[in-house]
Design a protein around this motif. Structure first.
Motif: not given
Length: 128
Positions: A13-28, A52-60
């Motif tokens: 989960w922590r690794a997943h959150v870091k991936r989300v935080e590295s996305l551009p602001q609008d994606y976050q 599922l959430l990881s797949g969304i981050v992949d797409l983003f």
């Protein structure tokens, strides 16, 4: 659940959150709204991991890498995008609907049984 499984889940989960935080602001922003939506109405399997959430981050990440805006990836109706993702999956809403139907079925059967045994006519006599 073993303690090792809990620790592994937290690390994922922590690794997943870091991936989300590295996305551009609008994606976050859109990701967080999708996450809220899925946690409220989403599939039961969502609690089994972050697939599922990881797949969304992949797409983003792919969309951001090619310079697309987040709504170009999801479409303007983000809830419909989410619904398409979970189409065919059992949701908490489905479980609740089944529960309501079962409770109503049991209550109706109980009322029928009372009627057949004369329970209602006895009640009518008592209330007079």
């Amino acid at each position: 659940m073993r303690i090792q499984d809990i620790i592994k889940g937290k690390k994922e989960w922590r690794a997943h959150v870091k991936r989300v935080e590295s996305l551009p602001q609008d994606y976050q922003i859109v990701y967080r709204e999708i996450q809220k939506y899925l946690f409220k109405v989403g599939p039961v399997e969502l609690t089994d991991g972050i697939g599922l959430l990881s797949g969304i981050v992949d797409l983003f990440e792919e969309g951001a890498a090619v310079g697309k805006g987040v709504l170009d990836v999801t479409g303007s109706d983000v809830a419909a995008f989410c619904d398409d993702l979970i189409k065919g999956s059992k949701t908490y809403a489905d479980i609740y609907k089944e529960s309501v139907d079962q409770k109503i079925g049991r209550a109706m059967k109980k009322a029928e049984d009372k009627t057949k045994k004369g329970g209602i006519s006895k009640w009518k006599k008592q209330s007079r």
